[in-house]
Design a protein around this motif. Structure first.
Motif, PDB file in Angstrom:
ATOM      1  N   GLN A 366       0.816  -1.222   0.000  1.00 40.52           N
ATOM      2  CA  GLN A 366       0.000   0.000   0.000  1.00 40.52           C
ATOM      3  C   GLN A 366       0.849   1.272   0.000  1.00 40.52           C
ATOM      4  OE1 GLN A 366      -3.351  -0.367  -0.366  1.00 40.52           O
ATOM      5  NE2 GLN A 366      -2.791  -2.547  -0.457  1.00 40.52           N
ATOM      6  N   ILE A 367       2.156   1.125   0.183  1.00 40.85           N
ATOM      7  CA  ILE A 367       3.063   2.280   0.215  1.00 40.85           C
ATOM      8  C   ILE A 367       3.552   2.571  -1.198  1.00 40.85           C
ATOM      9  CG2 ILE A 367       5.276   3.119   1.112  1.00 40.85           C
ATOM     10  CD1 ILE A 367       4.799   1.385   3.587  1.00 40.85           C
ATOM     11  N   ILE A 368       3.676   3.828  -1.524  1.00 38.56           N
ATOM     12  CA  ILE A 368       4.070   4.241  -2.866  1.00 38.56           C
ATOM     13  C   ILE A 368       5.446   3.672  -3.218  1.00 38.56           C
ATOM     14  CG2 ILE A 368       4.622   6.243  -4.330  1.00 38.56           C
ATOM     15  CD1 ILE A 368       2.664   7.846  -2.595  1.00 38.56           C
ATOM     16  N   ASP A 369       5.559   3.121  -4.408  1.00 40.62           N
ATOM     17  CA  ASP A 369       6.836   2.631  -4.946  1.00 40.62           C
ATOM     18  C   ASP A 369       7.570   1.699  -3.976  1.00 40.62           C
ATOM     19  OD1 ASP A 369       6.503   4.011  -7.304  1.00 40.62           O
ATOM     20  OD2 ASP A 369       7.542   5.793  -6.591  1.00 40.62           O
ATOM     21  N   ALA A 440      13.122   2.095   8.749  1.00 38.95           N
ATOM     22  CA  ALA A 440      14.461   1.559   9.033  1.00 38.95           C
ATOM     23  C   ALA A 440      15.243   1.310   7.747  1.00 38.95           C
ATOM     24  CB  ALA A 440      14.342   0.270   9.840  1.00 38.95           C
ATOM     25  N   TYR A 441      14.573   0.748   6.767  1.00 42.43           N
ATOM     26  CA  TYR A 441      15.232   0.434   5.487  1.00 42.43           C
ATOM     27  C   TYR A 441      15.742   1.699   4.804  1.00 42.43           C
ATOM     28  CZ  TYR A 441      15.598  -1.197   0.604  1.00 42.43           C
ATOM     29  OH  TYR A 441      16.030  -1.474  -0.673  1.00 42.43           O
ATOM     30  N   SER A 442      14.953   2.754   4.815  1.00 41.35           N
ATOM     31  CA  SER A 442      15.350   3.985   4.125  1.00 41.35           C
ATOM     32  C   SER A 442      16.523   4.664   4.831  1.00 41.35           C
ATOM     33  CB  SER A 442      14.161   4.955   3.997  1.00 41.35           C
ATOM     34  OG  SER A 442      13.621   5.293   5.258  1.00 41.35           O
ATOM     35  N   SER A 514       7.424   6.819   0.383  1.00 35.17           N
ATOM     36  CA  SER A 514       8.124   5.736  -0.297  1.00 35.17           C
ATOM     37  C   SER A 514       9.520   5.558   0.290  1.00 35.17           C
ATOM     38  CB  SER A 514       8.245   6.051  -1.793  1.00 35.17           C
ATOM     39  OG  SER A 514       9.169   7.116  -1.993  1.00 35.17           O
ATOM     40  N   PRO A 515      10.165   4.422   0.055  1.00 35.28           N
ATOM     41  CA  PRO A 515      11.540   4.223   0.529  1.00 35.28           C
ATOM     42  C   PRO A 515      12.503   5.277  -0.019  1.00 35.28           C
ATOM     43  CG  PRO A 515      10.585   2.125  -0.093  1.00 35.28           C
ATOM     44  CD  PRO A 515       9.613   3.172  -0.527  1.00 35.28           C
ATOM     45  N   VAL A 516      12.336   5.664  -1.270  1.00 35.52           N
ATOM     46  CA  VAL A 516      13.222   6.674  -1.865  1.00 35.52           C
ATOM     47  C   VAL A 516      13.030   8.013  -1.183  1.00 35.52           C
ATOM     48  CG1 VAL A 516      13.722   7.994  -3.963  1.00 35.52           C
ATOM     49  CG2 VAL A 516      13.364   5.518  -4.098  1.00 35.52           C
ATOM     50  N   GLU A 517      11.786   8.385  -0.963  1.00 33.04           N
ATOM     51  CA  GLU A 517      11.508   9.656  -0.281  1.00 33.04           C
ATOM     52  C   GLU A 517      11.983   9.593   1.171  1.00 33.04           C
ATOM     53  OE1 GLU A 517       7.829  12.884   0.069  1.00 33.04           O
ATOM     54  OE2 GLU A 517       7.399  10.759  -0.339  1.00 33.04           O
TER      55      GLU A 517
END
Length: 584
Positions: A366-369, A440-442, A514-517
């Protein structure tokens, strides 16, 4: 353009690594690595004075080390220059023989970890790769024989050297095509095997056929000892190991094989094996099942437990088995899926089907990208056509371990996070959410990007780095440094956002980030806190192994973040606006 070249061209995310992209791609194909960016952060040497070592990849869990020299040619030629292969002799001298004090800073930490791992008996296979995009040649092959001999000679003075298998390989167009084709097939063990059987029967479907029979456990033991994890190439998980616990099924399998050999057949659920083909050979009263190609899609725990016994099992130990020949690729995928999802899964079994991973997978979708596979390494295709949105499961486990104060586990035990019930419960508790995983991943990605920026700047113009950047790059040359910095920053999170956090698992960005953001949000925090990273270096005095040293170093780091919190208040306040702390 050959298939493997098209696959490499599709991985434009690797372009930032230059010639080393070819080396990373080779590692992905050979070892089914689905997160090359984390591997690059640890394994690529970062300067012109690399002593002919472009990549040093160490995986203590797989007990392997790969020293690679990479070469990419823009024009098509008959062969790669042989002198580039002989350059690996230089790498051997510096990495294995020269005194550490003589090594360039960027190599010292790599050499120290490699030597320590060999002396501690943690490396079983030491490989030297000459990686290029041209056809293989006899000239290069001959040079690599010398490299192999030089490496064996260099190891003679080291403890446990006799246990290390040394090999040198030319990884050119032919080898790339071979490894690429391996990723397309779920059956990597192509041996032809004849198994004596007593009884059995064939079953046929519209586009498949199978043979069901009891087989001697000795056959499985021999196959496992020879091929290890390649035997489970189509399985969702490899052998998980065993512990002396009544609750551990693998230990129970080993115990019953040793103490009740005649009854093993009725105790065990059996195995399902994918094969390329099979035929029944009848010779008098004895029948043999001749098999070409083998991959165990269900029964990895049975096979691994039997193969891990101290000696071959008793000849009376028989295992129920069915051998399936299915030429249709879609049917093969269904065989793999359904053979690993129809039975109840225990905590020590496949994590990818437990409810926490299912929930995380749904939430992250459900999270963008963002995509998440929920407790698995990527599939065969992921290493060659990895989605840019994918959060690799093993990296997620490492990010969570580091974020929650265990960089030693994150760096040294990436597989054990999924195997150990204790570690799994620690980093994937009931209250972990998909948004927290991204949080955490980002942070890990932001730290890795900070290191990569410094490396690129240094390679382009070594003298362009400021003294502070030089110091930070020296810190990043420690293996495991990214996980330690993630842990240190997460440990200072209360100071950064300005209030107490009772449960760090409750922290996240909003559900739309998103992870990138998220990595972009974290980047400013990384930039203002990373100058304190030299205070963490003491934790590497004997490798990233000592939790007490890690805690002491992180306490110092946290104090410095606190001492400079007023000066960095604008950055901290901006970041705080993005952070959510759940009260549920």
């Amino acid at each position: 353009m050959e298939n493997w070249e098209q696959a490499l061209a599709a991985r434009n995310d690797l372009n930032v690594y230059g010639d080393n992209a070819l080396g990373l791609f080779a590692l992905a194909l050979r070892y089914q690595i689905d997160d090359l960016h984390s591997v690059a952060a640890e394994s690529i040497t970062d300067g012109s004075d690399d002593k002919k070592c472009d990549i040093l990849h160490i995986d203590l869990e797989e007990e392997i080390a790969v020293i690679a020299q990479c070469y990419t040619c823009a024009k098509q030629k008959q062969s790669a220059p042989a002198n580039k292969a002989s350059d690996l002799n230089t790498a051997i001298g510096w990495l294995l023989q020269r005194q550490l004090k003589d090594l360039p800073v960027r190599l010292k930490q790599l050499a120290q970890e490699l030597r320590t791992a060999i002396e501690d008996g943690q490396i079983r296979h030491l490989q030297f790769w000459y990686i290029h995009n041209l056809p293989e040649s006899d000239n290069v092959k001959n040079e690599l024989k010398t490299v192999e001999a030089s490496a064996k000679a260099a190891l003679t003075s080291m403890t446990n050297a006799s246990k290390v298998q040394v090999s040198a390989h030319e990884v050119g167009r032919g080898r790339f095509e071979e490894w690429y084709n391996d990723t397309l097939s779920p059956i990597l063990v192509s041996d032809t095997i004849e198994i004596e059987i007593e009884g059995g029967f064939e079953v046929k479907g519209d586009n498949w056929r199978a043979y069901v029979a009891p087989i001697p456990a000795r056959v499985l033991s021999i196959l496992y000892r020879k091929h290890k994890s390649k035997l489970f190439s189509a399985n969702v998980r490899d052998y998980l190991g065993s512990r002396k616990s009544d609750a551990n099924i693998n230990n129970g399998i080993k115990k019953s094989a040793e103490t009740s050999p005649g009854d093993f057949w009725v105790y065990n659920n059996g195995i399902t094996v994918l094969v390329n083909s099979f035929e029944l050979i009848k010779k008098g009263k004895k029948n043999k099942l001749k098999i070409n190609g083998i991959s165990i899609v269900n029964g990895a725990q049975t096979t691994g437990a039997i193969g891990s016994l101290g000696k071959l099992p008793n000849h009376r130990v028989m295992v129920p088995a069915r051998f399936v020949q299915a030429p249709d690729s879609e049917l093969v995928r269904n065989v793999i899926q359904f053979n690993n999802s129809q039975n109840k899964i225990t905590a020590s079994d496949f994590r990818s089907t437990d409810r926490i991973q299912k929930r995380l997978k749904e939430q992250i979708a459900q999270i963008i990208d963002a995509e998440y596979e929920g407790g698995r390494r990527g599939g065969h295709s992921d290493v060659i056509s990895r989605s840019k949105k994918l959060l690799p499961s093993y990296t997620v486990g490492q990010a969570l371990a580091a974020f929650h104060g265990d960089p030693v586990v994150a760096y040294n035990q990436k597989s054990n996070i999924w195997v150990s019930d204790k570690l799994y419960a620690r980093y994937f508790p009931e209250d972990v959410t998909g948004a927290h995983v991204v949080f955490a991943y980002s942070l890990l990605r932001a730290v890795e990007e900070e290191k990569q920026e410094l490396v690129v700047k240094f390679k382009a113009k070594p003298n362009s780095l400021t003294s502070q950047e030089d110091t930070l790059l020296e810190y990043f040359r420690h293996r495991g440094s990214t996980y330690l910095l993630v842990s240190a920053i997460a440990g200072a999170l209360e100071t950064i956002i300005g209030h107490k956090i009772p449960n760090r698992f409750k922290t996240s960005f909003d559900d739309k980030t998103s992870p990138v953001e998220g990595a972009r949000y974290w980047s400013q925090i990384v930039k203002v806190t990373s100058p304190f990273s030299p205070q963490l270096s003491e934790a590497f005095s004997d490798g990233l192994k000592n939790s007490e040293k890690v805690n002491t170093a992180q306490n110092t780091f946290r104090s410095l973040v606190q001492a400079t919190s007023v000066a960095n208040s604008s950055v901290f306040q901006k970041f705080k606006k993005y952070v959510s702390i759940s009260k549920k």
